[in-house]
Design an enzyme around this catalytic site. Sequence first.
Site, PDB file in Angstrom:
ATOM      1  N   ASP A 157      43.333  33.382  36.575  1.00 52.39           N
ATOM      2  CA  ASP A 157      42.294  33.822  37.509  1.00 52.39           C
ATOM      3  C   ASP A 157      41.958  35.296  37.304  1.00 52.39           C
ATOM      4  OD1 ASP A 157      41.732  31.476  38.765  1.00 52.39           O
ATOM      5  OD2 ASP A 157      42.868  31.885  40.588  1.00 52.39           O
ATOM      6  N   LYS A 175      37.823  33.324  39.257  1.00 55.51           N
ATOM      7  CA  LYS A 175      37.698  32.827  40.623  1.00 55.51           C
ATOM      8  C   LYS A 175      37.729  34.033  41.549  1.00 55.51           C
ATOM      9  CE  LYS A 175      37.346  28.338  40.764  1.00 55.51           C
ATOM     10  NZ  LYS A 175      36.162  27.759  41.405  1.00 55.51           N
ATOM     11  N   MET A 210      39.057  37.584  52.389  1.00 57.19           N
ATOM     12  CA  MET A 210      37.671  37.315  51.993  1.00 57.19           C
ATOM     13  C   MET A 210      36.701  37.499  53.155  1.00 57.19           C
ATOM     14  SD  MET A 210      38.479  33.937  49.643  1.00 57.19           S
ATOM     15  CE  MET A 210      39.599  33.240  50.869  1.00 57.19           C
TER      16      MET A 210
END
Length: 260
Positions: free
Chosen positions: A39, A61, A178
């Site tokens: 990732d 990602k 996030m």
Amino acid sequence: MNTPIKGRCTLVGAGPGDPELLTLKAVKAIASATVLLVDDLVNDAVLEHASPKARIVHVGKRGGCKSTPQAFIDKLMISAVLEGEHVVRLKGGDPFIFGRGGEEVENLRQAGIDVVVVNGITSGQAALTGLGVSLTHRDHAQGVLFMTGHAQPGAQGPDWPSVAQVCHQQRITLLIYMGTSRSAHIQAGLLQGLPAKTSVAVVQNASRHDQRYAVTTLDALHNTLHNEGIGSPCIIAVGDVLTSLCALKEKSSLPLRCAA
């Protein structure tokens, strides 16, 4: 008669960024891999543990950026295992904390492939540890709530007023992953259940050499992120465990942000 599967797959948590925070089990898995699917948030220094013969495939990602489709990653893992490879799926943080590890395990098992999972330190934990703050300081918190600020396409996302009420009533430390792109929305929702002056810390690139953070209050969360230029990847921490850190910032002439 089914043909025995010769390959194997390991999901490995690479931790929050500092390569020295890898577990011994993670290092051993990386070293034995013949194929690594990596990732974006994995520190390149982690790959120094890989075999020179290993094939390294970067499968990005990251929230807000162009990402490799999950279906393609699943197909790549399965096909490599069926070809006899030891596939290590290397993920930032912990595979099972907002890392889609659960989805990948389900898809691999449906293909008849057993999976080993190696935990990594999640960025939310590392973010506050790096500030010298306990997530569960017994004078301030009875637990921790891990939340995502990113809603699935077509979904409304978390009910932030309800989350705020639970955190306030039960003395819960809130960690939001996030959440920078929706910080104004998150702030407005949390203010419906938490006091405006609730202590907040935002940490970008937790545990890395370029870590930056800001200490603020809930009513200034969105403006602080904007004014300080703090973006993804970022952890937003909310709760009374941060009270002493906020008080220290008020009494100190140190800058609001710093590098680790």
